[in-house]
Design an enzyme around this catalytic site. Sequence first.
Site: not given
Length: 144
Positions: A77, A85
Amino acid sequence: GPGQGEMKMTRYNIGIVVSEFNFDITSMMLERARSHAEFLGANVVKVVNVPGVYDIPLAVKVLLKDNSVDGVVTLGCVIEGETEHDEIVIQNAARKITDLSLEFMKPATLGIPGPGMTRLQDEDRIENAKNAVEACVKLLKRLY
């Protein structure tokens, strides 16, 4: 002889790699994945916890190399805004997981919602875990 002409029901052995990052969500994904595997008649033979999504590919490779594992489901997740990023991390992991699947000729499926997900959307998408298990088992049934 006995059992002649009967359909042989293969129980596939799957491994699950789960990212501990956002574990409140990924632990629920793991629960869903386990129960859906059971529902589909697949054995979850190994579960490997890794720190984050970036770390998933190495664990996938270790599991795919294992002869007792027929396929691997990845669960993770990434929530938007936690890191700029997040997109790079998911794209990199997805690319590596695909490459490993092809290298070892075994399914390795993606249960990683995101990127660009808010926390609420992610909780709605815990069902992604079920889809990743479903894809893995379907591929095994249809290809082997």
